[in-house]
Motif scaffolding. Structure first.
Motif, PDB file in Angstrom:
ATOM      1  N   THR A 119       0.842  -1.195   0.000  1.00  0.00           N
ATOM      2  CA  THR A 119       0.000   0.000   0.000  1.00  0.00           C
ATOM      3  C   THR A 119       0.878   1.244   0.000  1.00  0.00           C
ATOM      4  N   GLN A 120       0.239   2.401  -0.162  1.00  0.00           N
ATOM      5  CA  GLN A 120       0.904   3.677   0.070  1.00  0.00           C
ATOM      6  C   GLN A 120       0.988   3.891   1.591  1.00  0.00           C
ATOM      7  N   ASN A 121       1.952   4.711   2.034  1.00  0.00           N
ATOM      8  CA  ASN A 121       2.210   4.871   3.474  1.00  0.00           C
ATOM      9  C   ASN A 121       0.968   5.268   4.271  1.00  0.00           C
ATOM     10  N   ALA A 122       0.247   6.289   3.800  1.00  0.00           N
ATOM     11  CA  ALA A 122      -0.923   6.756   4.547  1.00  0.00           C
ATOM     12  C   ALA A 122      -2.042   5.718   4.533  1.00  0.00           C
ATOM     13  N   THR A 123      -2.128   4.954   3.452  1.00  0.00           N
ATOM     14  CA  THR A 123      -3.136   3.889   3.385  1.00  0.00           C
ATOM     15  C   THR A 123      -2.899   2.853   4.464  1.00  0.00           C
ATOM     16  N   ARG A 124      -1.640   2.515   4.689  1.00  0.00           N
ATOM     17  CA  ARG A 124      -1.326   1.560   5.747  1.00  0.00           C
ATOM     18  C   ARG A 124      -1.817   2.076   7.107  1.00  0.00           C
ATOM     19  N   GLU A 125      -1.602   3.366   7.372  1.00  0.00           N
ATOM     20  CA  GLU A 125      -2.048   3.949   8.646  1.00  0.00           C
ATOM     21  C   GLU A 125      -3.564   3.923   8.766  1.00  0.00           C
ATOM     22  N   HIS A 171      -8.280  10.857  -4.334  1.00  0.00           N
ATOM     23  CA  HIS A 171      -9.604  10.410  -3.857  1.00  0.00           C
ATOM     24  C   HIS A 171      -9.727  10.610  -2.354  1.00  0.00           C
ATOM     25  N   ILE A 172      -8.870   9.946  -1.587  1.00  0.00           N
ATOM     26  CA  ILE A 172      -8.747  10.158  -0.146  1.00  0.00           C
ATOM     27  C   ILE A 172      -7.260  10.156   0.183  1.00  0.00           C
ATOM     28  N   LEU A 173      -6.925  10.401   1.431  1.00  0.00           N
ATOM     29  CA  LEU A 173      -5.533  10.368   1.850  1.00  0.00           C
ATOM     30  C   LEU A 173      -4.927   8.996   1.528  1.00  0.00           C
ATOM     31  N   GLY A 174      -3.788   9.013   0.840  1.00  0.00           N
ATOM     32  CA  GLY A 174      -3.102   7.774   0.511  1.00  0.00           C
ATOM     33  C   GLY A 174      -3.650   7.032  -0.691  1.00  0.00           C
TER      34      GLY A 174
END
Length: 461
Positions: A86-92, A164-167
């Motif tokens: 995933t992208q970093n923010a998606t993981r969070e 779309h949204i963060l990450g």
């Protein structure tokens, strides 16, 4: 060189994204989302995965929304031990959303089993639990935008901002055998050109095949200025009627957009007369992630040096007791609560206490899938059922489409236009009517080789 894509989820429907990529000896799941909608639809989540779990080498997620990520804990529960990219923010965000999803599945199973116990029937097992979700997070591996990584021999992955949204990410996959290469681009969910917080989606110039969402392929959003005027009018009418305002909101994306717009239009919308409640533990935690990753967007959503939105009358209600306290308020409360399609969560309690009051208002600000309570409200149902009780719908229902986190028909066509070579285009993540309209428009305006993906269909890239 083998580079094959097969469609399984979000084909001729919006939720449950899942696609299979095969390269040589390797198999990758692109997306692993929950089916959302009516009870019959959601039963499909327990079905076997389309390929043996032992054969899956990697999973790639475009973003954190549950219809794209929500079956990862089930995959892990059934034996998957490989990486989830995933992208970093998606993981969070997934670290918040997936355990919450597990908790909801536990509660659904408890509710069902109470009914089954009374009938002497066998109990059911939760699709997965909070603990299952937390275990699955150990599999996550994350990257920054624009970072290209070889995740399997000859298969390179790059995430680009989808707006779309963060990450949220456009997924670029390049398969190479050393002498030739092929590139697949998947949009994930593409953002709207006037998105309040997120940056515009990145544009690419080349691909050998494109997999594109089509949620709003049959319509154009209202202009953003018109949307702001519409919201101002709703707040003015609600203030005059002296009721409450309920806003079912997706906890990631739409909630943060709304908080930002409220801070920017605080005087214009007369918000000093209201108390604004974010009544969603997950929404509160997600908003903190937005604060930590504020370098990914330019909007000034937060107070300087703070994780609190720029709103003086903002209340974050984490506990059940705080949430129940809101239900004693008869006037002057703006209540933002999940879920965005009214399928569960705290919004049900607020609907139960306000939906039969003509002075109250409900603002629906996102896509409402078929079979959901939100869709039934949009379609004008005069009664709803919550916890076995029938409630008359007397509150005023407003559908505000201009706050969508998805691009409309013009956005989607404009994004694809940037590909100079006009690669084959496969439409997913849309209802048939929207997909057919978008397909026709793409062919008409760009002579694009656009087709609608069908479940089980295989293509060679």
């Amino acid at each position: 060189m083998k580079f094959e894509l097969q469609f399984f989820g979000a084909t001729e429907e919006v939720t449950g994204s899942l696609y299979v990529i095969r390269t040589g000896q390797h198999t990758v799941l692109l997306e692993c989302g929950l089916v959302q909608g009516g009870r019959k639809d959601e039963l499909r989540n327990a079905e076997p995965f389309p390929v043996p779990i032992k054969d899956i080498d990697a999973v790639i997620l475009s973003h954190a929304h549950i219809d794209h990520s929500g079956r990862v804990p089930l995959l892990a529960k059934r034996g998957y031990t490989g990486p989830v990219y995933t992208q970093n923010a998606t993981r969070e965000l997934c670290s918040i959303m997936l355990p919450d999803s597990g908790y909801l599945h536990e509660k659904d199973a408890e509710w069902e089993n109470r009914k089954r116990d009374k009938k002497g029937e066998e109990p059911v097992e939760a699709l997965y639990t909070r603990a299952d979700a937390e275990d699955s997070l150990k599999l996550f591996r994350s990257f920054r935008y624009e970072e290209s990584t070889e995740i399997l021999p000859g298969l390179w992955l790059r995430f680009l901002d989808a707006g779309h949204i963060l990450g949220s990410a456009i997924v670029e996959l390049r398969c190479s055998d050393g002498t030739a290469s092929r590139t697949l681009v998947f949009t994930g969910d593409l953002g709207y050109r006037d998105a309040p917080v997120m940056e515009p989606p990145k544009r690419l110039k080349h691909a050998d095949a494109v997999l594109m969402e089509s949620t709003y392929g049959d319509r154009l959003h209202r202009s953003f200025d018109e949307t702001l005027i519409e919201l101002a009018d709703i707040f003015q009418r609600a203030r005059a009627s002296k009721g409450n305002i309920l806003i079912p909101a997706f906890t990631v994306g739409r909630t943060q957009d709304l908080l930002y717009l409220m801070s920017q239009n605080y005087k214009r919308w007369g918000l000093a007369d209201w108390h604004i409640y974010l009544d969603s533990p997950m929404g509160i935690e997600a908003t903190k992630v937005y604060a930590r990753f504020r370098h990914l967007y330019g909007a000034e959503l937060f107070r300087p040096g703070s994780e609190l939105p720029n709103l003086p009358n903002f209340h974050a209600t984490m506990t059940t007791e705080e949430s129940m306290g809101i239900n004693t308020i008869r006037s002057g409360a703006i209540i933002i609560a999940g879920s965005g399609m009214c399928t569960g969560g705290r919004i049900h309690h607020h609907l139960k206490n306000n939906i039969d009051r003509a002075e109250c208002h409900v603002i629906l600000i996102g896509f409402q899938a078929h079979g959901t309570l939100g869709r039934r409200l949009v379609d004008g149902e005069t009664e709803i059922r919550l916890w076995g009780e029938t409630l008359p719908v007397r509150a005023q229902i407003h559908t505000v489409g201009g706050l969508s986190a998805h691009g409309d028909q013009a956005d989607l066509i404009d994004w694809y236009r940037n590909f100079a070579n006009r690669p084959p285009l496969y439409l997913v993540h849309g209802e048939p009517k929207a997909q057919q309209a978008l397909q026709e428009k793409l062919r008409e305006t760009l002579n694009a080789p656009a087709s609608i993906a069908v479940r089980g269909q295989k293509i060679e890239i």
